[in-house]
Design a protein around this motif. Structure first.
Motif, short mmCIF file in Angstrom:
data_model
loop_
_atom_site.label_atom_id
_atom_site.label_comp_id
_atom_site.label_asym_id
_atom_site.label_seq_id
_atom_site.Cartn_x
_atom_site.Cartn_y
_atom_site.Cartn_z
N SER A 24 0.82 -1.22 0.00
CA SER A 24 0.00 0.00 0.00
C SER A 24 0.85 1.27 0.00
O SER A 24 0.39 2.33 -0.42
CB SER A 24 -0.94 0.01 1.21
OG SER A 24 -0.21 -0.07 2.42
N LEU A 25 2.10 1.17 0.46
CA LEU A 25 2.98 2.34 0.51
C LEU A 25 4.18 2.22 -0.42
O LEU A 25 4.78 3.24 -0.78
CB LEU A 25 3.47 2.57 1.94
CG LEU A 25 2.39 2.86 2.99
CD1 LEU A 25 3.02 3.07 4.36
CD2 LEU A 25 1.55 4.08 2.60
N ILE A 26 4.56 1.02 -0.77
CA ILE A 26 5.65 0.81 -1.72
C ILE A 26 5.17 -0.10 -2.84
O ILE A 26 4.17 -0.81 -2.69
CB ILE A 26 6.89 0.19 -1.05
CG1 ILE A 26 6.60 -1.25 -0.61
CG2 ILE A 26 7.36 1.03 0.12
CD1 ILE A 26 7.82 -2.00 -0.11
N SER A 27 5.88 -0.07 -3.94
CA SER A 27 5.53 -0.93 -5.07
C SER A 27 6.12 -2.32 -4.82
O SER A 27 7.33 -2.53 -4.96
CB SER A 27 6.09 -0.34 -6.38
OG SER A 27 5.82 -1.19 -7.47
N SER A 28 5.26 -3.26 -4.43
CA SER A 28 5.75 -4.58 -4.03
C SER A 28 6.28 -5.40 -5.19
O SER A 28 7.07 -6.34 -4.99
CB SER A 28 4.63 -5.36 -3.33
OG SER A 28 3.49 -5.45 -4.16
N ASP A 29 5.88 -5.09 -6.43
CA ASP A 29 6.36 -5.85 -7.58
C ASP A 29 7.44 -5.09 -8.36
O ASP A 29 7.84 -5.51 -9.45
CB ASP A 29 5.19 -6.20 -8.51
CG ASP A 29 4.46 -4.97 -9.04
OD1 ASP A 29 4.74 -3.85 -8.54
OD2 ASP A 29 3.61 -5.12 -9.94
N TRP A 30 7.92 -3.98 -7.80
CA TRP A 30 8.93 -3.19 -8.50
C TRP A 30 10.21 -4.00 -8.72
O TRP A 30 10.87 -3.84 -9.75
CB TRP A 30 9.24 -1.92 -7.70
CG TRP A 30 10.43 -1.17 -8.22
CD1 TRP A 30 10.49 -0.36 -9.32
CD2 TRP A 30 11.75 -1.19 -7.67
NE1 TRP A 30 11.76 0.13 -9.48
CE2 TRP A 30 12.55 -0.35 -8.48
CE3 TRP A 30 12.32 -1.80 -6.56
CZ2 TRP A 30 13.90 -0.13 -8.22
CZ3 TRP A 30 13.67 -1.58 -6.30
CH2 TRP A 30 14.44 -0.75 -7.13
N HIS A 31 10.56 -4.88 -7.79
CA HIS A 31 11.80 -5.64 -7.91
C HIS A 31 11.80 -6.60 -9.10
O HIS A 31 12.86 -7.08 -9.51
CB HIS A 31 12.07 -6.42 -6.62
CG HIS A 31 12.32 -5.53 -5.45
ND1 HIS A 31 11.32 -5.16 -4.59
CD2 HIS A 31 13.46 -4.90 -5.01
CE1 HIS A 31 11.83 -4.36 -3.65
NE2 HIS A 31 13.11 -4.19 -3.88
N SER A 32 10.62 -6.88 -9.65
CA SER A 32 10.55 -7.76 -10.82
C SER A 32 10.65 -6.99 -12.13
O SER A 32 10.70 -7.60 -13.20
CB SER A 32 9.23 -8.56 -10.79
OG SER A 32 8.11 -7.69 -10.85
N THR A 33 10.71 -5.66 -12.06
CA THR A 33 10.87 -4.86 -13.26
C THR A 33 12.34 -4.82 -13.66
O THR A 33 13.22 -5.22 -12.89
CB THR A 33 10.37 -3.42 -13.03
OG1 THR A 33 11.22 -2.78 -12.05
CG2 THR A 33 8.93 -3.42 -12.52
N ALA A 34 12.62 -4.32 -14.87
CA ALA A 34 14.00 -4.25 -15.35
C ALA A 34 14.84 -3.36 -14.43
O ALA A 34 15.98 -3.69 -14.10
CB ALA A 34 14.02 -3.71 -16.78
#
Length: 259
Positions: free
Chosen positions: A6-16
């Motif tokens: 809700s406060l951070i992008s939890s799936d950001w680590h799977s992006t390039a």
């Protein structure tokens, strides 16, 4: 309880972008985090803002505090138990994409680990650990029910409903399912009663696998709760209701459904 993501992008680590940054933090075989010295910093862009936090680990002797610190900082996990003498501090880094700012920030976490025996022997140790602490990680072992039953005492001793300390519970030794004494129902009821998340960590590193999902989930959760704390201190969001010690909180449960 704060909803994950809700406060951070939890799936950001799977992006390039996320994968590129994580490659600077994990070893080449991706089995563990890299270790960094006192004057070292991950080789990331200098434009990434760094925020620093002090975190205390609390729990009964033998639950795996030192092993958890080792796993989160990239050090070798001890094969035998030896109680921590005095205070040991270790540092780890973790990048997250903060949703409200829409930018990546680097969290610098200083982990404070001390043995129960040292705290009882030397009066200055606990005050030193709790001074200006930002978060407390309360640990219990799933193969030791007494360590779970002591959680309410640990929380009440180190925190109060009016403080600004982030609280997270970590269930350790989750790779030893066959010997589990704490059930999934125990954990769910604890989370519901205390409004505190319970993370699950393995205390071993399997050399045949590169699964670091528990590290990623743990680091994301810790950082997100620290960011929530900062938003509360800044007056941008309201503080969640903290649970005080009651007879209901002390209640234990039994079930055949193990972790």
């Amino acid at each position: 309880m704060l909803n994950a993501g809700s406060l951070i992008s939890s799936d950001w680590h799977s992006t390039a972008e996320g994968r590129d940054m994580l490659s600077c933090l994990f070893t080449r075989n991706k089995q563990r985090l890299r270790t960094f010295g006192l004057l070292e910093r991950p080789p990331l862009s200098a434009h990434i803002e760094e925020v620093r936090y002090k975190i205390l680990l609390s729990g009964k002797t033998g639950v795996g505090k030192t092993c958890t610190v080792a796993k989160l900082t990239g050090h070798d996990i001890p094969k035998t138990h030896t109680e921590t003498a005095g205070i040991q501090t270790s540092t780890c880094y973790w990048p997250v994409k903060v949703s409200d700012l829409n930018k990546v920030m680097l969290f610098r976490l200083q982990l404070w680990d001390t043995g129960d025996g040292a705290c009882k022997k030397f009066d200055h140790i606990l005050p030193a650990c709790t001074d200006k602490v930002d978060a407390v990680l309360f640990l219990f072992s799933i193969i030791d029910k007494s360590s779970f039953d002591e959680l309410h005492q640990q929380i009440s001793r180190l925190t109060t409903p009016n403080d600004n300390i982030a609280r997270i519970v970590i269930a350790t030794k989750c790779d030893q399912h066959a010997h589990a004494e704490v059930t999934q129902r125990d954990i769910r009821d604890f989370e519901k009663t205390w409004n505190i998340p319970v993370l699950r960590m393995k205390n071993t590193v399997d050399s045949s696998q590169s699964d670091t999902s528990d590290i990623v989930h743990a680091m994301n959760t810790i950082c997100e709760h620290l960011w929530q704390r900062d938003l509360i201190l800044a007056g941008k969001i309201s503080k969640p209701v903290q649970v005080q010690e009651t007879d209901t909180v002390k209640k234990t449960f039994t079930s055949d459904e193990y972790v």
